[in-house]
Design an enzyme around this catalytic site. Structure first.
Site, PDB file in Angstrom:
ATOM      1  CB  SER A 136      34.406  36.910 102.148  1.00 39.22           C
ATOM      2  OG  SER A 136      33.186  37.247 102.762  1.00 39.22           O
ATOM      3  CD  GLU A 213      33.009  35.216 110.250  1.00 40.40           C
ATOM      4  OE1 GLU A 213      33.613  36.270 110.524  1.00 40.40           O
ATOM      5  OE2 GLU A 213      33.081  34.665 109.139  1.00 40.40           O
ATOM      6  CG  ASP A 238      33.795  38.925 112.968  1.00 42.68           C
ATOM      7  OD1 ASP A 238      34.540  39.760 113.519  1.00 42.68           O
ATOM      8  OD2 ASP A 238      33.435  39.043 111.788  1.00 42.68           O
TER       9      ASP A 238
END
Length: 368
Positions: A136, A213, A238
């Site tokens: 990430s 996301e 998420d």
């Protein structure tokens, strides 16, 4: 399980480089490490992954300490538990505060596995001897991002996730795709957009992303369903998925095609396993997210990601991704894009006492 003491270590560790998202930059990572001891002196370890500021959820390090010391640990002192699955129901009278709950529940899972002399992944029902991992990357100048991507691909990472926000999205992703046309690429918005941004979000379909996301509000499921119907790109939820019931509703509404499971966000392994099982029954892909953890939290994530439905690479990078020196030995390493799932008792890593002492700014022990 004959618990006899819980020690909380308030730690502070400096990241090798600031991690920048749509909601801010993290330079130093404060945390709480939880050590649970039994009557024989065996220790289990957990990690509270809340930040110092309430920008990911409403919890902070200070609120988690308050919940642990004044509510959760006293509940453990009042009732003898025989297995970790009893911890989440024991805490059911305390609303939310899932990161505080997860910190101590995960420590008890580690202790339980050590008492049984089995790896934590095995105790949870994990099936993978190794897990595939991605990396990430925070918001940064595009030239810096391109170099980071090249370096992490050379190190074998299987997937690249890039943080985006309004003003740093289409052009950045287009440039990344121009340089890396074939990589598994996903974008993480951390709730930076609204449905008013639909044309921009539709433009992201051009880049054949693995997923986008949490593009919309952190507590939303309904508008994500509207968005998913209008996107070719899979939406991953998420922050919106806090409980198994949230996941059930999201699946019923068609709000997402992927769910990111984080132990801290959902309250620990018991609830993470429920969400995993639900997604497996409905064919929803899941993967394990990261929270800039030390090696303790990272080790728990490795065990979680060994479950069968974790079919996508998670944010479980090597210790060296964030820290000059982690507090565990051996440190977590990535080889050919995978991390080996430990086959030794508990989380499979040991806490280095000297490193922990250097990182600790305050500690307190509650005995019974």
């Amino acid at each position: 399980m004959k618990l006899r003491a819980v020690t909380l270590y308030h730690t502070r560790m400096t990241l090798k480089a600031p991690f920048v998202t749509s909601f801010g930059a993290v330079h130093e990572r404060d945390g709480i490490l939880v050590e649970v001891k039994d009557a024989e002196g065996l220790s289990g370890w957990g990690e509270c992954v809340a930040f110092a500021f309430p920008w990911y959820t409403e919890e902070t390090i200070e609120t988690c300490r308050h919940m642990l010391v004044d509510f959760l640990i006293p509940l453990l002192r009042q009732k003898v538990i025989s297995r970790p699955s009893e911890v989440f129901p024991l805490f059911s009278g305390i609303r939310r505060n899932y990161m505080a709950k997860a910190a101590i529940e995960c420590a008890i899972w580690d202790l339980y596995a050590k008492q049984r002399n089995e790896p934590l992944a095995h105790a949870l029902g994990g099936v993978r001897p190794a897990i595939e991992v991605g990396v990430s990357l925070g918001i940064a100048p595009i030239s810096q991002l391109l170099q980071q991507i090249e370096d992490y691909l050379a190190a074998g990472y299987k997937r690249v996730k890039v943080k985006i926000k309004p003003g740093f999205d289409v052009q950045a992703l287009r440039e990344i795709r121009r340089h890396f046309p074939d990589i598994a690429l996903q974008a993480d918005a951390n709730s930076a957009y609204t449905l008013d941004d639909l044309p921009l979000l539709q433009a992201l379909d051009e880049f054949q992303l693995l997923m986008i996301e949490q593009p919309l509000a952190a507590d939303d499921i309904i508008q994500h369903a509207t968005l998913q119907r209008k996107l070719a790109t899979p939406v991953c939820l998420d922050e919106s998925i806090v409980t198994c019931e949230d996941a059930e509703n999201a699946i019923a509404l068609g709000s997402c095609r992927v769910i990111n499971v984080k132990l801290g966000r959902v309250g620990g392994f018991a609830q993470a396993k429920r969400i995993h099982d639900l997604c497996r029954a409905h064919g929803i892909a899941v993967w394990c997210g990261g929270m800039l953890e030390t090696g303790i939290g990272r080790a728990h994530n490795i065990a979680l990601a060994s479950l069968a439905q974790f079919t996508l690479p998670g944010d479980i990078s090597a210790s060296s991704r964030y820290w000059e020196q982690d507090i565990i030995v051996p440190e977590v390493i990535v080889q050919n894009g995978t991390i080996r799932v430990p086959d030794t008792p508990g989380i499979g890593y040991s806490v280095d006492g000297e490193r922990l002492q250097r990182a600790t700014v305050h500690r307190e022990t509650i005995k019974w």
